[in-house]
Design an enzyme around this catalytic site. Structure first.
Site, PDB file in Angstrom:
ATOM      1  CE  LYS A  15      -2.015  -1.026   3.891  1.00  0.00           C
ATOM      2  NZ  LYS A  15      -1.274  -2.248   4.252  1.00  0.00           N
ATOM      3  NE  ARG A  90      -4.118  -0.813  10.355  1.00  0.00           N
ATOM      4  CZ  ARG A  90      -3.052  -0.408   9.683  1.00  0.00           C
ATOM      5  NH1 ARG A  90      -3.099   0.707   8.981  1.00  0.00           N
ATOM      6  NH2 ARG A  90      -1.963  -1.106   9.693  1.00  0.00           N
ATOM      7  NE  ARG A 129       7.886  -2.323   6.025  1.00  0.00           N
ATOM      8  CZ  ARG A 129       6.590  -2.161   6.248  1.00  0.00           C
ATOM      9  NH1 ARG A 129       5.840  -1.563   5.347  1.00  0.00           N
ATOM     10  NH2 ARG A 129       6.043  -2.596   7.352  1.00  0.00           N
ATOM     11  NE  ARG A 155       6.627  -0.182  10.008  1.00  0.00           N
ATOM     12  CZ  ARG A 155       5.455  -0.207   9.372  1.00  0.00           C
ATOM     13  NH1 ARG A 155       5.347   0.398   8.199  1.00  0.00           N
ATOM     14  NH2 ARG A 155       4.415  -0.803   9.892  1.00  0.00           N
ATOM     15  NE  ARG A 166       2.326  -4.502  11.204  1.00  0.00           N
ATOM     16  CZ  ARG A 166       3.352  -4.371  10.376  1.00  0.00           C
ATOM     17  NH1 ARG A 166       4.540  -4.832  10.712  1.00  0.00           N
ATOM     18  NH2 ARG A 166       3.204  -3.761   9.230  1.00  0.00           N
TER      19      ARG A 166
HETATM   20  P1  AP5 Z   1       4.875  -1.625   1.790  1.00  0.00           P
HETATM   21  O1  AP5 Z   1       4.536  -0.804   0.596  1.00  0.00           O
HETATM   22  O2  AP5 Z   1       5.673  -0.982   2.871  1.00  0.00           O
HETATM   23  O3  AP5 Z   1       3.558  -2.348   2.355  1.00  0.00           O
HETATM   24  P2  AP5 Z   1       2.314  -1.764   3.160  1.00  0.00           P
HETATM   25  O4  AP5 Z   1       1.099  -2.432   2.614  1.00  0.00           O
HETATM   26  O5  AP5 Z   1       2.327  -0.277   3.163  1.00  0.00           O
HETATM   27  O6  AP5 Z   1       2.643  -2.366   4.579  1.00  0.00           O
HETATM   28  P3  AP5 Z   1       2.674  -1.716   6.043  1.00  0.00           P
HETATM   29  O7  AP5 Z   1       3.319  -2.739   6.921  1.00  0.00           O
HETATM   30  O8  AP5 Z   1       3.278  -0.344   6.052  1.00  0.00           O
HETATM   31  O9  AP5 Z   1       1.200  -1.649   6.359  1.00  0.00           O
HETATM   32  P4  AP5 Z   1       0.584  -1.678   7.708  1.00  0.00           P
HETATM   33  O10 AP5 Z   1      -0.801  -1.409   7.299  1.00  0.00           O
HETATM   34  O11 AP5 Z   1       0.772  -2.868   8.546  1.00  0.00           O
HETATM   35  O12 AP5 Z   1       1.411  -0.601   8.564  1.00  0.00           O
HETATM   36  P5  AP5 Z   1       1.104   0.914   8.940  1.00  0.00           P
HETATM   37  O13 AP5 Z   1       2.354   1.662   8.876  1.00  0.00           O
HETATM   38  O14 AP5 Z   1      -0.086   1.391   8.216  1.00  0.00           O
HETATM   39  O15 AP5 Z   1       5.661  -2.944   1.259  1.00  0.00           O
HETATM   40  C1  AP5 Z   1       6.121  -3.922   2.186  1.00  0.00           C
HETATM   41  C2  AP5 Z   1       7.435  -4.530   1.656  1.00  0.00           C
HETATM   42  O16 AP5 Z   1       7.170  -5.251   0.455  1.00  0.00           O
HETATM   43  C3  AP5 Z   1       8.490  -3.472   1.283  1.00  0.00           C
HETATM   44  O17 AP5 Z   1       9.759  -3.969   1.610  1.00  0.00           O
HETATM   45  C4  AP5 Z   1       8.345  -3.311  -0.255  1.00  0.00           C
HETATM   46  O18 AP5 Z   1       9.558  -2.935  -0.866  1.00  0.00           O
HETATM   47  C5  AP5 Z   1       7.917  -4.721  -0.649  1.00  0.00           C
HETATM   48  N1  AP5 Z   1       7.007  -4.746  -1.790  1.00  0.00           N
HETATM   49  C6  AP5 Z   1       5.966  -3.888  -2.036  1.00  0.00           C
HETATM   50  N2  AP5 Z   1       5.327  -4.246  -3.170  1.00  0.00           N
HETATM   51  C7  AP5 Z   1       5.978  -5.350  -3.644  1.00  0.00           C
HETATM   52  C8  AP5 Z   1       5.793  -6.197  -4.783  1.00  0.00           C
HETATM   53  N3  AP5 Z   1       4.804  -5.967  -5.658  1.00  0.00           N
HETATM   54  N4  AP5 Z   1       6.649  -7.235  -4.947  1.00  0.00           N
HETATM   55  C9  AP5 Z   1       7.646  -7.479  -4.061  1.00  0.00           C
HETATM   56  N5  AP5 Z   1       7.887  -6.709  -2.965  1.00  0.00           N
HETATM   57  C10 AP5 Z   1       7.049  -5.661  -2.758  1.00  0.00           C
HETATM   58  O19 AP5 Z   1       0.632   0.746  10.471  1.00  0.00           O
HETATM   59  C11 AP5 Z   1       1.559   0.440  11.490  1.00  0.00           C
HETATM   60  C12 AP5 Z   1       0.836   0.422  12.837  1.00  0.00           C
HETATM   61  O20 AP5 Z   1       0.285   1.731  13.107  1.00  0.00           O
HETATM   62  C13 AP5 Z   1      -0.357  -0.527  12.945  1.00  0.00           C
HETATM   63  O21 AP5 Z   1       0.045  -1.845  13.288  1.00  0.00           O
HETATM   64  C14 AP5 Z   1      -1.171   0.147  14.060  1.00  0.00           C
HETATM   65  O22 AP5 Z   1      -0.604  -0.101  15.323  1.00  0.00           O
HETATM   66  C15 AP5 Z   1      -0.988   1.619  13.737  1.00  0.00           C
HETATM   67  N6  AP5 Z   1      -2.003   2.148  12.820  1.00  0.00           N
HETATM   68  C16 AP5 Z   1      -1.774   2.674  11.574  1.00  0.00           C
HETATM   69  N7  AP5 Z   1      -2.918   3.076  11.015  1.00  0.00           N
HETATM   70  C17 AP5 Z   1      -3.903   2.805  11.918  1.00  0.00           C
HETATM   71  C18 AP5 Z   1      -5.304   2.974  11.899  1.00  0.00           C
HETATM   72  N8  AP5 Z   1      -5.942   3.510  10.833  1.00  0.00           N
HETATM   73  N9  AP5 Z   1      -6.008   2.582  12.994  1.00  0.00           N
HETATM   74  C19 AP5 Z   1      -5.395   2.056  14.078  1.00  0.00           C
HETATM   75  N10 AP5 Z   1      -4.062   1.844  14.154  1.00  0.00           N
HETATM   76  C20 AP5 Z   1      -3.319   2.215  13.079  1.00  0.00           C
END
Ligand code: AP5
Length: 213
Positions: A15, A90, A129, A155, A166
């Site tokens: 994402k 979410r 990552r 991270r 997660r």
């Molecule tokens: P990446 O693009 O970083 O993936 P992502 O879907 O953004 O994954 P995240 O882990 O950032 O999502 P998340 O939703 O768990 O975390 P967030 O920061 O929102 O890609 C991942 C890896 O794959 C990278 O290394 C990339 O290079 C690779 N990749 C990408 N595409 C690829 C492909 N096509 N092929 C191969 N490799 C690929 O949330 C973190 C924490 O914050 C949560 O756990 C929670 O505690 C809190 N939080 C955040 N938002 C909320 C909310 N709305 N409500 C409550 N708590 C929240």
């Protein structure tokens, strides 16, 4: 025209990687609630202190805190023409809050790209990552190797046991949003198991097709 997109998909689906490109292509804001929380933690704000342990554990931050943070982010000038929302909403409560927030300025969600990736790939993606702490660019040790001079961070919530927590949170709280947005007619499924560039091409193709329909 205001354009608001919600990137939906499990942790590690790509994402953030794709949201950065879409926001640049369409010249709209990229709003990542995960990035906003991490920035607050780094700056040791009151919000950061409240959420630090929650993020480290892989649990979700309560809706009230999350929605208020997003409400404030929407006031910033770069969000006036639209935004790619990454990691928000979410929960069903957050989805309803977003609908009300957008209705306040007569806007609605244009599309919800749902990036589908099977569970077995997600753990590998997240544990491999790395993020460049200076540019914020997202890399993967195997799939998108960083340049040698990048200053990389790993991270804390990308350790395998936290990743599994997660994924459970996603299944329980976020996966129900797939049906929520399908029923509204705005969900578009994308095969997130392709190479990064192929996912980007599909995503931009879907958005452009929808904008010209
Ligand atoms: P990446 O693009 O970083 O993936 P992502 O879907 O953004 O994954 P995240 O882990 O950032 O999502 P998340 O939703 O768990 O975390 P967030 O920061 O929102 O890609 C991942 C890896 O794959 C990278 O290394 C990339 O290079 C690779 N990749 C990408 N595409 C690829 C492909 N096509 N092929 C191969 N490799 C690929 O949330 C973190 C924490 O914050 C949560 O756990 C929670 O505690 C809190 N939080 C955040 N938002 C909320 C909310 N709305 N409500 C409550 N708590 C929240």
């Amino acid at each position: 025209m205001q354009l608001y997109f919600v990137m939906l998909g499990p942790p590690g689906a790509g994402k953030g990687t794709q949201a950065k490109t879409v926001s640049q292509e369409l010249d709209i804001a990229h709003i990542s609630t995960g990035d906003l929380f991490r920035d607050n933690i780094a700056r040791k704000t009151d919000l950061g202190k409240q959420v630090e342990e929650i993020l480290a554990s892989g649990a979700l931050v309560p809706d009230k805190l999350t929605v208020e943070m997003v409400r404030q982010r929407f006031q910033e000038s770069d969000a006036k023409n639209g935004a790619v929302l990454d990691g928000f909403p979410r929960t069903p409560g957050q989805a309803k809050a977003l609908d009300s927030l957008l209705a306040e300025f007569d806007a609605s969600i244009a599309l919800v790209p749902y990036v589908r990736v099977s569970d077995n790939l997600l753990v590998e993606r997240l544990t491999g990552r790395r993020t460049d702490e200076q540019t914020g660019k997202i890399y993967h040790l195997k799939y998108n190797p960083p340049p040698p001079d990048a200053k990389l961070t790993h991270r804390p919530d990308d350790q395998e046991d936290t990743v599994r927590r997660r994924l459970q949170e996603y299944e329980k709280n976020t996966a129900p949003l797939i049906e929520y947005y399908r029923e509204k007619g705005v969900l578009r499924e994308i095969d997130g198991e392709q190479a990064i560039e192929a996912v980007t091409a599909d995503l931009l193709g879907i958005i452009k097709a929808d904008m010209t329909a």
